[in-house]
Design a protein around this motif. Sequence first.
Motif, mmCIF file in Angstrom:
data_model
loop_
_atom_site.group_PDB
_atom_site.id
_atom_site.type_symbol
_atom_site.label_atom_id
_atom_site.label_comp_id
_atom_site.label_asym_id
_atom_site.label_seq_id
_atom_site.Cartn_x
_atom_site.Cartn_y
_atom_site.Cartn_z
ATOM 1 N N GLU B 116 58.660 -6.703 15.295
ATOM 2 C CA GLU B 116 59.592 -6.846 14.167
ATOM 3 C C GLU B 116 59.973 -5.501 13.564
ATOM 4 O O GLU B 116 61.021 -5.362 12.939
ATOM 5 N N LEU B 117 59.083 -4.519 13.739
ATOM 6 C CA LEU B 117 59.370 -3.183 13.211
ATOM 7 C C LEU B 117 60.128 -2.322 14.228
ATOM 8 O O LEU B 117 60.377 -1.146 13.985
ATOM 9 N N GLY B 118 60.469 -2.918 15.363
ATOM 10 C CA GLY B 118 61.236 -2.196 16.371
ATOM 11 C C GLY B 118 60.395 -1.286 17.252
ATOM 12 O O GLY B 118 60.940 -0.448 17.978
ATOM 13 N N ARG B 119 59.057 -1.463 17.207
ATOM 14 C CA ARG B 119 58.197 -0.576 17.986
ATOM 15 C C ARG B 119 57.911 -1.163 19.364
ATOM 16 O O ARG B 119 57.717 -2.373 19.497
ATOM 17 N N PHE B 120 57.877 -0.302 20.359
ATOM 18 C CA PHE B 120 57.551 -0.755 21.710
ATOM 19 C C PHE B 120 56.792 0.344 22.449
ATOM 20 O O PHE B 120 56.840 1.519 22.047
ATOM 21 N N ALA B 121 56.079 -0.063 23.479
ATOM 22 C CA ALA B 121 55.343 0.917 24.286
ATOM 23 C C ALA B 121 55.179 0.386 25.699
ATOM 24 O O ALA B 121 55.083 -0.824 25.926
ATOM 25 N N ALA B 122 55.177 1.285 26.651
ATOM 26 C CA ALA B 122 54.926 0.929 28.053
ATOM 27 C C ALA B 122 54.048 2.018 28.644
ATOM 28 O O ALA B 122 54.354 3.207 28.513
ATOM 29 N N ARG B 123 52.952 1.595 29.259
ATOM 30 C CA ARG B 123 52.014 2.577 29.807
ATOM 31 C C ARG B 123 51.929 2.425 31.319
ATOM 32 O O ARG B 123 52.289 1.396 31.880
ATOM 33 N N GLY B 124 51.440 3.470 31.942
ATOM 34 C CA GLY B 124 51.171 3.389 33.377
ATOM 35 C C GLY B 124 52.406 3.308 34.247
ATOM 36 O O GLY B 124 52.374 2.740 35.336
ATOM 37 N N LEU B 125 53.504 3.907 33.784
ATOM 38 C CA LEU B 125 54.721 3.922 34.603
ATOM 39 C C LEU B 125 54.619 5.038 35.648
ATOM 40 O O LEU B 125 53.822 5.968 35.519
ATOM 41 N N ARG B 126 55.474 4.911 36.660
ATOM 42 C CA ARG B 126 55.529 5.974 37.662
ATOM 43 C C ARG B 126 56.204 7.216 37.079
ATOM 44 O O ARG B 126 57.073 7.100 36.215
ATOM 45 N N LEU B 127 55.827 8.382 37.579
ATOM 46 C CA LEU B 127 56.520 9.616 37.201
ATOM 47 C C LEU B 127 57.812 9.662 37.996
ATOM 48 O O LEU B 127 57.832 10.097 39.135
ATOM 49 N N ALA B 128 58.861 9.166 37.391
ATOM 50 C CA ALA B 128 60.156 9.107 38.071
ATOM 51 C C ALA B 128 61.216 9.007 36.984
ATOM 52 O O ALA B 128 60.895 8.900 35.793
ATOM 53 N N MET B 129 62.469 9.036 37.395
ATOM 54 C CA MET B 129 63.535 8.871 36.412
ATOM 55 C C MET B 129 63.395 7.531 35.714
ATOM 56 O O MET B 129 62.881 6.569 36.294
ATOM 57 N N TRP B 130 63.849 7.445 34.491
ATOM 58 C CA TRP B 130 63.791 6.170 33.768
ATOM 59 C C TRP B 130 64.970 6.071 32.821
ATOM 60 O O TRP B 130 65.602 7.067 32.461
ATOM 61 N N ARG B 131 65.267 4.827 32.457
ATOM 62 C CA ARG B 131 66.170 4.565 31.354
ATOM 63 C C ARG B 131 65.691 3.277 30.681
ATOM 64 O O ARG B 131 64.898 2.520 31.278
ATOM 65 N N LEU B 132 66.140 3.032 29.475
ATOM 66 C CA LEU B 132 65.778 1.815 28.764
ATOM 67 C C LEU B 132 66.994 0.908 28.663
ATOM 68 O O LEU B 132 68.123 1.385 28.513
#
Lengths: 205, 148
Positions: B116-132
Amino acid sequence: MRPFGWSAEPVGGSVTDVEVAGLVAAARAGDQAAWDALVSRFVGLVWTVARSFGLGSADAADVSQATWLRLVERFASIREPDRIGAWLATTARREALAVLRRAGRYAVPREPEVLDRLAGAAPDAAEPVLRAEINAEVWRAFARIPGRCQRLLKLLVVEPIPSYQEIGASMDMPVGSIGATRARCLERLGGAMPSDAEPHPRRTQ
Amino acid sequence: MSHPPDDATLLDALRVRLAEPVPPDVIAAAREALRWRDPDAALAILVADTMAAATPAGIRGPGSEVFTFETERVTIEVEASQLGHELHLAGQLAPAMAARVRIDQPGGGTVVPADELGRFAARGLRLAMWRLAVLVDDDVPINTEWVL
């Protein structure tokens, strides 16, 4: 083999440009075959721009991927689809500079890495000896000319040959000055060769 | 007496040495890029990047970096940090809103919730290009620019 003479003035409205614009329009609508055709046409240019900044193959692969993803991301804002090659070259140059800046090595492009790798390449065994000797001398001379000339000459041997617009975008150089710079760089290259480099030695008789 | 080789000979000699085939995986990655086409999405532009002015960092080196993306409707602030060979993202949507946030990377995507506060997190992703891709109910998705 394509003739190596450089006759291409910047092309405007040629059949090729129209075709490229059509491919961009189709790819924008999701046509994978059109996209693959664009990739085939420009993947060498994008790769060479990245490599011409002295990037190793891993960094150059990242720059290439970023450039193509950027095009997909920006499809809606492409205003001149016939000039997509120049757009890709500009984007690849910016991404390459960003990688260099990130690594803190902008001031020292790692040209020697490319030169070292290529210097070890053996001439084609089937190549006539004389041609091989000339090639080796040209190659040694290439190492002695300025980095900017090296970058331009690398772009001049990309297949398919980039347009002046694309070369200008790759080098951040006005299109109008490419012809003169090309001539000057080739002159320097010729001048850096041993003075006895005679393509067709004549026997005295 | 000698003549320097003509331009064609010079360029031909360079072509022999410089012509470098583009690696097949680079071509494959370029072809694959079209799958990320998303004509309905709004593009959130990168407006600030702490690394642009700071010491070397980013996904290829140790440390973390904060990216700020904007559209007219939302600002997305994301901290990207590298731990070992993994990439962690932690972000905030402003104005605060609950949403789903999809992290796209070449080869696949992961969806995480924003609270609800607009917070998000993602862990353990690959070291590569990203976008949301920020997904709110039936609104058009908001995609950030790709980050290298």
